[in-house]
Design an enzyme around this catalytic site. Structure first.
Site, PDB file in Angstrom:
ATOM      1  N   LYS A 179     -42.746 -20.244   4.004  1.00  0.00           N
ATOM      2  CA  LYS A 179     -42.597 -18.829   4.358  1.00  0.00           C
ATOM      3  C   LYS A 179     -43.014 -18.599   5.824  1.00  0.00           C
ATOM      4  CE  LYS A 179     -42.140 -18.801  -0.167  1.00  0.00           C
ATOM      5  NZ  LYS A 179     -40.922 -18.903  -0.911  1.00  0.00           N
TER       6      LYS A 179
HETATM    7  C1  LIG Z   1     -41.417 -19.015  -2.588  1.00  0.00           C
HETATM    8  C2  LIG Z   1     -40.980 -17.972  -3.533  1.00  0.00           C
HETATM    9  C3  LIG Z   1     -41.760 -17.617  -4.644  1.00  0.00           C
HETATM   10  C4  LIG Z   1     -42.997 -18.366  -5.023  1.00  0.00           C
HETATM   11  O1  LIG Z   1     -44.016 -18.263  -4.097  1.00  0.00           O
HETATM   12  P1  LIG Z   1     -45.364 -19.146  -4.324  1.00  0.00           P
HETATM   13  O2  LIG Z   1     -46.328 -18.553  -3.361  1.00  0.00           O
HETATM   14  O3  LIG Z   1     -44.991 -20.560  -3.993  1.00  0.00           O
HETATM   15  O4  LIG Z   1     -45.753 -18.963  -5.730  1.00  0.00           O
HETATM   16  C5  LIG Z   1     -41.340 -16.562  -5.427  1.00  0.00           C
HETATM   17  N1  LIG Z   1     -40.199 -15.898  -5.166  1.00  0.00           N
HETATM   18  C6  LIG Z   1     -39.414 -16.221  -4.120  1.00  0.00           C
HETATM   19  C7  LIG Z   1     -38.185 -15.425  -3.859  1.00  0.00           C
HETATM   20  C8  LIG Z   1     -39.770 -17.279  -3.284  1.00  0.00           C
HETATM   21  O5  LIG Z   1     -38.969 -17.618  -2.270  1.00  0.00           O
END
Ligand SMILES: *Cc1c(COP(=O)(O)O)cnc(C)c1O
Length: 374
Positions: A179
């Site tokens: 992210k």
């Molecule tokens: C990465 C992601 C998640 C999960 O995030 P984590 O912090 O790894 O649990 C959930 N929803 C979307 C759309 C994502 O891209």
């Protein structure tokens, strides 16, 4: 090799971690509280509740919304599997709706068709950082149905000129290295409701009525009590210290990502073989990722294009694998989501990160143009 993504850490993050280690307080404490306040105020929410991940933040959001067994939550299949898993963790049932052909976010008219008397919420995913059409989603559902926002990819993304996080719904962020900002792992639930924030803080720490840090601070004899089933979804102060430094970089990181996207858009926008990410007037994209879709006029198969990129040491990924086609979710029978399946089969994620150099990006562009015009 040009990677797909890369976390943007510097000496400031390393120093912040060292300071926490030297302080002797490494579990959830003052740094987490400071990080929660920094994120909530930047994104326009009253309260932030830090968690171990976006997945666990979503789980708490559903529990705090009173969602459980027997309830249905409408969500996209064109998302990372965690979006649906969090609904299942809460004991509810995900109901997959199709996406729009251009934005790859939930299609409000398809949501309307899937509402039943058991529908309790819609999980609006702002996929890869492009805001879902929140107002049209609101109009497509009865007033009693809540909206929860999966903003895992959407820190810094705007909807109708205001940040995702400020639109009054429970909103969940991710700080995974894929992210825009990262703490290694981590997540946060944003809310304007003080009671929801308080409930979520209790649930994330085993359901204890008083946190460790409060007990430590109050020195005297304070005993906690456990009234409901909780979890250990606590972020550490080590992570939060990294997060505070990452928040200082956020605006620069967003500017750099938007510049990378603008260069891709300029290079690919005129190609009849390539569909570039939608730029609807209601949204300002945060480009957590950048994906192109091959149009029917492209004579080369998607996997052939990917093969050429990989052979040239350029990392890429296929479009998001639809959740409804995973064995775990096929148990309930197969639903038909034609747009989701087409977008997944025809799209490719390209390298996207703030420190992607113009010369590396030019290599990616040249190779993509070569591959699609073979
Ligand atoms: C990465 C992601 C998640 C999960 O995030 P984590 O912090 O790894 O649990 C959930 N929803 C979307 C759309 C994502 O891209």
């Amino acid at each position: 090799m040009i990677p797909l993504t890369r976390p943007e850490f510097g000496d400031e993050e390393a120093r912040a971690v060292a300071d926490v280690l030297k302080s002797g307080w490494v579990v959830q404490g003052p740094k987490v509280a400071e990080f929660e306040a920094a994120v909530a105020s930047r994104l326009g929410a009253a309260h932030g509740v830090a968690t171990t991940s976006c997945t666990t933040a979503l789980h708490l959001a559903f529990i705090a919304s009173g969602i459980g067994p027997g309830d249905e939550v409408i969500c996209p299949s064109y998302s990372f599997i965690a979006s649906a898993n969090a609904i299942v963790h809460a004991g509810a049932t995900p109901v997959f709706a199709d996406i729009e052909d251009d934005t790859w976010n939930l299609d409000p008219s398809d949501i309307a068709r899937r509402v039943t008397s058991r529908t309790k919420a819609v999980l609006a995913v702002h996929q890869v950082g492009l805001a879902a059409e929140l107002d049209r989603i609101r109009e497509s559902i009865p007033d009693r149905v809540a909206i929860v926002e999966d903003a895992a990819c959407a820190i810094g993304s705007l909807y109708k000129g205001r940040p995702i996080g400020s639109h009054g719904h429970l909103t969940c962020l991710s700080f995974h290295p894929r992210k825009t900002i990262s703490l290694g792992e981590g997540g946060m639930l944003l809310t304007n409701d003080a009671a929801v924030a308080c409930h979520a803080k209790t649930l994330r720490s085993h359901g204890a009525s008083v946190s460790d840090f409060e007990r430590h601070r109050m020195k005297g004899l304070v005993f906690e009590e456990y009234r409901e089933l909780g979890y250990n979804y606590r972020m550490t102060d080590i992570q939060a210290a990294i997060g505070l430094e990452q928040m200082k970089r956020l605006d620069d990181l967003l500017t750099a990502r938007r510049a990378v996207a603008a260069r891709y858009n300029a290079a690919f926008g005129k190609m009849t073989q390539i569909q570039i990410p939608a730029q609807p007037e209601y949204a300002q994209h945060s480009y957590q990722s950048y994906a192109i879709r091959l149009r029917p006029s492209c004579r080369v198969a998607r996997d052939e294009v990917m093969r050429e990129l990989i052979d040239e040491e350029i990392a890429c990924r296929r479009g998001i694998p639809p959740i409804h086609l995973e064995p775990l979710y096929l148990k309930g029978g197969r639903v038909s989501l034609p747009v989701t399946e087409a977008v997944a089969a025809e799209s490719i994620f390209l390298p996207m990160y703030a420190s992607l150099t113009e010369s590396d990006q030019a290599r990616v562009v040249d190779r993509v143009l070569h591959a699609v015009t073979r």
